[in-house]
Design a protein around this motif. Structure first.
Motif, PDB file in Angstrom:
ATOM      1  N   HIS A  54     -25.695 -67.080  57.381  1.00  0.00           N
ATOM      2  CA  HIS A  54     -24.534 -66.017  57.478  1.00  0.00           C
ATOM      3  C   HIS A  54     -23.768 -65.932  56.390  1.00  0.00           C
ATOM      4  N   ILE A  55     -23.482 -64.613  56.003  1.00  0.00           N
ATOM      5  CA  ILE A  55     -22.048 -64.348  55.377  1.00  0.00           C
ATOM      6  C   ILE A  55     -21.176 -63.677  56.142  1.00  0.00           C
ATOM      7  N   ASP A  56     -20.103 -64.285  56.363  1.00  0.00           N
ATOM      8  CA  ASP A  56     -19.004 -63.784  57.440  1.00  0.00           C
ATOM      9  C   ASP A  56     -18.511 -62.416  56.995  1.00  0.00           C
ATOM     10  N   GLN A  95     -27.666 -64.868  53.637  1.00  0.00           N
ATOM     11  CA  GLN A  95     -28.026 -65.329  52.226  1.00  0.00           C
ATOM     12  C   GLN A  95     -29.496 -66.254  52.634  1.00  0.00           C
ATOM     13  N   ILE A  96     -30.484 -65.935  51.602  1.00  0.00           N
ATOM     14  CA  ILE A  96     -31.502 -66.930  51.642  1.00  0.00           C
ATOM     15  C   ILE A  96     -32.032 -67.043  50.256  1.00  0.00           C
ATOM     16  N   GLY A  97     -32.355 -68.356  49.873  1.00  0.00           N
ATOM     17  CA  GLY A  97     -32.564 -68.492  48.547  1.00  0.00           C
ATOM     18  C   GLY A  97     -31.140 -68.179  47.567  1.00  0.00           C
ATOM     19  N   TYR A 142     -28.117 -62.532  48.195  1.00  0.00           N
ATOM     20  CA  TYR A 142     -27.097 -62.621  48.926  1.00  0.00           C
ATOM     21  C   TYR A 142     -27.066 -60.960  49.538  1.00  0.00           C
ATOM     22  N   VAL A 143     -27.215 -60.930  50.832  1.00  0.00           N
ATOM     23  CA  VAL A 143     -27.571 -59.435  51.352  1.00  0.00           C
ATOM     24  C   VAL A 143     -26.229 -58.938  51.836  1.00  0.00           C
ATOM     25  N   MET A 144     -25.716 -57.935  51.350  1.00  0.00           N
ATOM     26  CA  MET A 144     -24.391 -57.518  52.098  1.00  0.00           C
ATOM     27  C   MET A 144     -24.110 -56.114  52.351  1.00  0.00           C
ATOM     28  N   ALA A 145     -23.429 -55.757  53.167  1.00  0.00           N
ATOM     29  CA  ALA A 145     -23.189 -54.028  53.510  1.00  0.00           C
ATOM     30  C   ALA A 145     -22.872 -53.182  52.447  1.00  0.00           C
ATOM     31  N   VAL A 167     -18.191 -65.291  49.744  1.00  0.00           N
ATOM     32  CA  VAL A 167     -19.485 -65.781  48.837  1.00  0.00           C
ATOM     33  C   VAL A 167     -18.919 -66.269  47.647  1.00  0.00           C
ATOM     34  N   VAL A 168     -18.101 -65.764  46.766  1.00  0.00           N
ATOM     35  CA  VAL A 168     -17.845 -66.118  45.636  1.00  0.00           C
ATOM     36  C   VAL A 168     -17.260 -67.494  45.489  1.00  0.00           C
TER      37      VAL A 168
END
Length: 252
Positions: free
Chosen positions: A134-136, A146-148, A151-154, A167-168
């Motif tokens: 998860h990315i909060d 996140q996978i690998g 980073y997948v975000m809105a 994330v950073v």
């Protein structure tokens, strides 16, 4: 032992959405990501924009992730039928796209507190590749993932920014780029050749040339970037000397 903090760390961004390509939505996430990554010493090397088409997203993800340390995506993880980023990323990594148990509970609790029904559409925001982390999201609860190295975000800027803030701190920092800006009263047509020679003589720096046209005259803003202060200053001194020489010669 190599000091890894001085090595280049690279990133790419994939902005997803038909609305970006049609002009209905003006992207705000690319500039924000560039600012944040630059401050962290991470070089944003490439940005792509693709439509809400699964094949296009898969192709882009698989093209970018082997080439860069990090890939950041924005858009396509909402509750509607065209939010297909989770499906596409799952396919790119060849894993199932699942309703994540932790995300389902997080969202169910959030909607219950608000007195809202946890509809099938809202449940779509709990979908992500199996094994993703998860990315909060402190704004609207629905997590990114996140996978690998992806980073997948809105796509919503306030949510994208909140996710990126989480994330950073966990990213590997790279070399910090230093910069020095100078103004040339000459246009690029005048300084092009000597500036190219200076760049060749200072290969460990990046020299940017940004033309301007003001009050009927061309001028150029020149910016030297690099990770070594002495090398940046040496290139800047060479540019300043070039400008002085051209002024003495009365170049136009």
């Amino acid at each position: 032992m190599t000091n890894t903090t001085q090595q280049a760390v690279t990133a790419a961004m994939l902005a997803i959405g038909d609305e970006l390509l049609s002009g209905r939505t003006k992207d705000k996430n690319i500039g924000h990501l560039a600012d944040i990554l630059t401050a962290a010493g991470i070089d944003l090397k490439e940005v792509r924009i693709v439509p809400d088409e699964e094949d296009a997203i898969v192709i882009a993800i698989n093209a970018l992730r082997p080439c860069f340390d990090y890939v950041f995506t924005s858009g396509g993880i909402g509750p509607t039928h065209d939010d297909i980023t989770a499906d596409a990323v799952s396919r790119a990594f060849e894993v199932p796209c699942i309703y994540d148990d932790k995300a389902m509970k997080l969202l169910a609790d959030n909607y219950a507190r608000r007195g809202l029904e946890f509809t099938q559409s809202r449940q779509r925001m709990a979908r992500m590749p199996q094994g993703a982390e998860h990315i909060d999201n402190s704004v609207s609860a629905a997590p990114g993932f996140q996978i690998g190295n992806v980073y997948v975000m809105a796509g919503v800027p306030s949510v994208f920014q909140a996710m990126l803030d989480n994330v950073v701190p966990g990213l590997r920092a790279g070399r910090k780029l230093l910069s020095k800006a100078m103004r040339s009263p000459f246009g690029e047509g005048v300084i092009g050749a000597p500036l190219a020679a200076i760049q060749k003589d200072h290969p460990d720096t990046i020299i940017g040339s940004y033309p301007k046209f003001e009050e009927g005259r061309f001028s150029t803003e020149l910016v030297v970037r690099g990770s070594d202060l002495a090398k940046v200053e040496a290139a800047a001194w060479a540019i300043e000397s070039m400008i002085e020489t051209l002024q003495e010669q009365g170049a136009a």
